[in-house]
Design a protein around this motif. Structure first.
Motif, PDB file in Angstrom:
ATOM      1  N   ALA A 162       0.816  -1.214   0.000  1.00  0.00           N
ATOM      2  CA  ALA A 162       0.000   0.000   0.000  1.00  0.00           C
ATOM      3  C   ALA A 162       0.848   1.261   0.000  1.00  0.00           C
ATOM      4  O   ALA A 162       0.375   2.342  -0.367  1.00  0.00           O
ATOM      5  CB  ALA A 162      -0.942  -0.012   1.204  1.00  0.00           C
ATOM      6  N   ALA A 163       2.123   1.154   0.385  1.00  0.00           N
ATOM      7  CA  ALA A 163       3.016   2.310   0.404  1.00  0.00           C
ATOM      8  C   ALA A 163       3.214   2.895  -0.992  1.00  0.00           C
ATOM      9  O   ALA A 163       3.605   4.060  -1.131  1.00  0.00           O
ATOM     10  CB  ALA A 163       4.370   1.922   1.005  1.00  0.00           C
ATOM     11  N   LEU A 164       2.940   2.116  -2.044  1.00  0.00           N
ATOM     12  CA  LEU A 164       3.073   2.631  -3.403  1.00  0.00           C
ATOM     13  C   LEU A 164       2.167   3.834  -3.639  1.00  0.00           C
ATOM     14  O   LEU A 164       2.518   4.758  -4.378  1.00  0.00           O
ATOM     15  CB  LEU A 164       2.759   1.531  -4.422  1.00  0.00           C
ATOM     16  N   ALA A 165       0.974   3.827  -3.028  1.00  0.00           N
ATOM     17  CA  ALA A 165       0.032   4.938  -3.208  1.00  0.00           C
ATOM     18  C   ALA A 165       0.598   6.236  -2.658  1.00  0.00           C
ATOM     19  O   ALA A 165       0.337   7.319  -3.194  1.00  0.00           O
ATOM     20  CB  ALA A 165      -1.299   4.601  -2.544  1.00  0.00           C
ATOM     21  N   ASP A 166       1.382   6.150  -1.592  1.00  0.00           N
ATOM     22  CA  ASP A 166       2.002   7.361  -1.029  1.00  0.00           C
ATOM     23  C   ASP A 166       3.196   7.823  -1.863  1.00  0.00           C
ATOM     24  O   ASP A 166       3.474   9.023  -1.948  1.00  0.00           O
ATOM     25  CB  ASP A 166       2.457   7.094   0.414  1.00  0.00           C
ATOM     26  N   LEU A 167       3.902   6.875  -2.477  1.00  0.00           N
ATOM     27  CA  LEU A 167       5.073   7.235  -3.268  1.00  0.00           C
ATOM     28  C   LEU A 167       4.709   7.802  -4.640  1.00  0.00           C
ATOM     29  O   LEU A 167       5.461   8.596  -5.208  1.00  0.00           O
ATOM     30  CB  LEU A 167       5.977   6.013  -3.452  1.00  0.00           C
ATOM     31  N   LEU A 168       3.546   7.378  -5.174  1.00  0.00           N
ATOM     32  CA  LEU A 168       3.133   7.806  -6.513  1.00  0.00           C
ATOM     33  C   LEU A 168       1.721   8.389  -6.470  1.00  0.00           C
ATOM     34  O   LEU A 168       0.812   7.891  -7.147  1.00  0.00           O
ATOM     35  CB  LEU A 168       3.189   6.627  -7.486  1.00  0.00           C
ATOM     36  N   PRO A 169       1.499   9.437  -5.706  1.00  0.00           N
ATOM     37  CA  PRO A 169       0.147   9.997  -5.591  1.00  0.00           C
ATOM     38  C   PRO A 169      -0.347  10.535  -6.934  1.00  0.00           C
ATOM     39  O   PRO A 169       0.383  11.214  -7.663  1.00  0.00           O
ATOM     40  CB  PRO A 169       0.324  11.123  -4.567  1.00  0.00           C
ATOM     41  N   GLY A 170      -1.589  10.179  -7.268  1.00  0.00           N
ATOM     42  CA  GLY A 170      -2.189  10.681  -8.501  1.00  0.00           C
ATOM     43  C   GLY A 170      -1.785   9.954  -9.761  1.00  0.00           C
ATOM     44  O   GLY A 170      -2.217  10.309 -10.853  1.00  0.00           O
ATOM     45  N   HIS A 171      -0.957   8.931  -9.650  1.00  0.00           N
ATOM     46  CA  HIS A 171      -0.488   8.205 -10.829  1.00  0.00           C
ATOM     47  C   HIS A 171      -1.249   6.901 -11.030  1.00  0.00           C
ATOM     48  O   HIS A 171      -1.813   6.339 -10.092  1.00  0.00           O
ATOM     49  CB  HIS A 171       0.998   7.879 -10.703  1.00  0.00           C
ATOM     50  N   GLN A 172      -1.225   6.440 -12.269  1.00  0.00           N
ATOM     51  CA  GLN A 172      -1.615   5.076 -12.603  1.00  0.00           C
ATOM     52  C   GLN A 172      -0.360   4.365 -13.095  1.00  0.00           C
ATOM     53  O   GLN A 172       0.363   4.896 -13.947  1.00  0.00           O
ATOM     54  CB  GLN A 172      -2.679   5.056 -13.701  1.00  0.00           C
ATOM     55  N   ALA A 173      -0.104   3.188 -12.545  1.00  0.00           N
ATOM     56  CA  ALA A 173       1.131   2.491 -12.916  1.00  0.00           C
ATOM     57  C   ALA A 173       0.968   0.989 -12.740  1.00  0.00           C
ATOM     58  O   ALA A 173       0.189   0.528 -11.893  1.00  0.00           O
ATOM     59  CB  ALA A 173       2.303   2.990 -12.073  1.00  0.00           C
ATOM     60  N   VAL A 174       1.706   0.240 -13.551  1.00  0.00           N
ATOM     61  CA  VAL A 174       1.829  -1.215 -13.394  1.00  0.00           C
ATOM     62  C   VAL A 174       3.313  -1.514 -13.264  1.00  0.00           C
ATOM     63  O   VAL A 174       4.113  -1.135 -14.132  1.00  0.00           O
ATOM     64  CB  VAL A 174       1.231  -1.981 -14.583  1.00  0.00           C
ATOM     65  N   LEU A 175       3.679  -2.177 -12.173  1.00  0.00           N
ATOM     66  CA  LEU A 175       5.080  -2.446 -11.854  1.00  0.00           C
ATOM     67  C   LEU A 175       5.314  -3.951 -11.737  1.00  0.00           C
ATOM     68  O   LEU A 175       4.427  -4.702 -11.313  1.00  0.00           O
ATOM     69  CB  LEU A 175       5.459  -1.775 -10.536  1.00  0.00           C
ATOM     70  N   ASP A 176       6.508  -4.355 -12.086  1.00  0.00           N
ATOM     71  CA  ASP A 176       6.920  -5.755 -11.938  1.00  0.00           C
ATOM     72  C   ASP A 176       8.043  -5.803 -10.917  1.00  0.00           C
ATOM     73  O   ASP A 176       8.964  -4.973 -10.939  1.00  0.00           O
ATOM     74  CB  ASP A 176       7.403  -6.299 -13.285  1.00  0.00           C
ATOM     75  N   GLY A 177       7.963  -6.764 -10.008  1.00  0.00           N
ATOM     76  CA  GLY A 177       9.007  -6.868  -9.000  1.00  0.00           C
ATOM     77  C   GLY A 177       8.881  -8.137  -8.183  1.00  0.00           C
ATOM     78  O   GLY A 177       8.184  -9.080  -8.568  1.00  0.00           O
TER      79      GLY A 177
END
Length: 219
Positions: free
Chosen positions: A64-79
């Protein structure tokens, strides 16, 4: 209008091989001993799917920390979701305590924290990046500056530096790490495919020995 955001992506898979001879065309990453996870960020909502497409976000609330790191963005990440031991090395044994727990208790989250190690960017704000070369996808990923709390995106090593490449492989042996992944710099991302332009490279400790013994017979 841009590209629609994917709702489910199968991760691209690597073959097993040796260090490439044309090293200057490749990038190198550490091979993380964890669980492959694709994350989907839209506003404050973070979804995650495993290698077989099953939903796993509830197992790893750290995502859920991704939402704080990328506010307002739409993204798909692989990891990869990784648990580390006290020496800072990836530990699949520790991760097993979290892997199959749908709603982990806060105590378990404290005892066995995980990190999401991001190594690819597949979609960002209306733009699918599957057809971009690996080097360009990594450049876009680094611009997002994902390095806070349980989220990190380590840089890759350019294969043109042969000495550093050999030293990195030796380091994986010394630290009992799984090895390296070599990725061709000009290669696209092909969901669900196992490709030869991603290679898993492992270096094993070996020793020359002579084994003697005997086997009792009858009589």
């Amino acid at each position: 209008m841009g590209d629609p955001m994917p709702t489910r992506v199968e991760p691209m898979l690597a073959t097993t091989g040796d260090l490439p001879a044309d090293a200057a065309r490749w990038g190198l990453e550490l091979k993380w001993d964890g669980v492959r996870v694709i994350t989907y960020l839209s506003g404050e909502t973070v979804r995650a799917t495993g290698r077989r497409g099953n939903e796993v976000a509830e197992r790893y609330p750290e995502l859920a920390a991704l939402a704080d790191l990328l506010p307002g963005h739409q993204a798909v990440l692989d990891g990869e979701v990784v648990a580390f031991d006290r020496a800072g090395r990836p530990s699949f044994e520790r991760l097993q305590r979290r892997m199959h727990i749908a709603h982990p208790h806060p105590r378990l989250i404290r005892d066995v924290p995980v990190r999401y190690v991001v190594f690819d960017l597949l979609y960002l704000d209306g733009n699918a990046t599957f057809d971009l070369p690996y080097r360009d996808r990594r450049e876009c990923l680094e611009e997002l500056e994902l390095a806070h709390g349980p989220i990190e995106a380590p840089s890759y090593l350019h294969g043109a530096d042969i000495q550093q490449m050999s030293e990195l492989l030796d380091y994986t042996v010394e630290q009992d790490l799984e090895g390296l992944v070599a990725k061709r710099l000009d290669a696209p991302y092909r969901p669900g495919q196992r490709v030869d332009y991603w290679r898993k490279i492992k270096k094993f400790r070996t020793r020359d020995v002579v084994i003697g013994g005997w086997k009792p017979g009858k009589g």
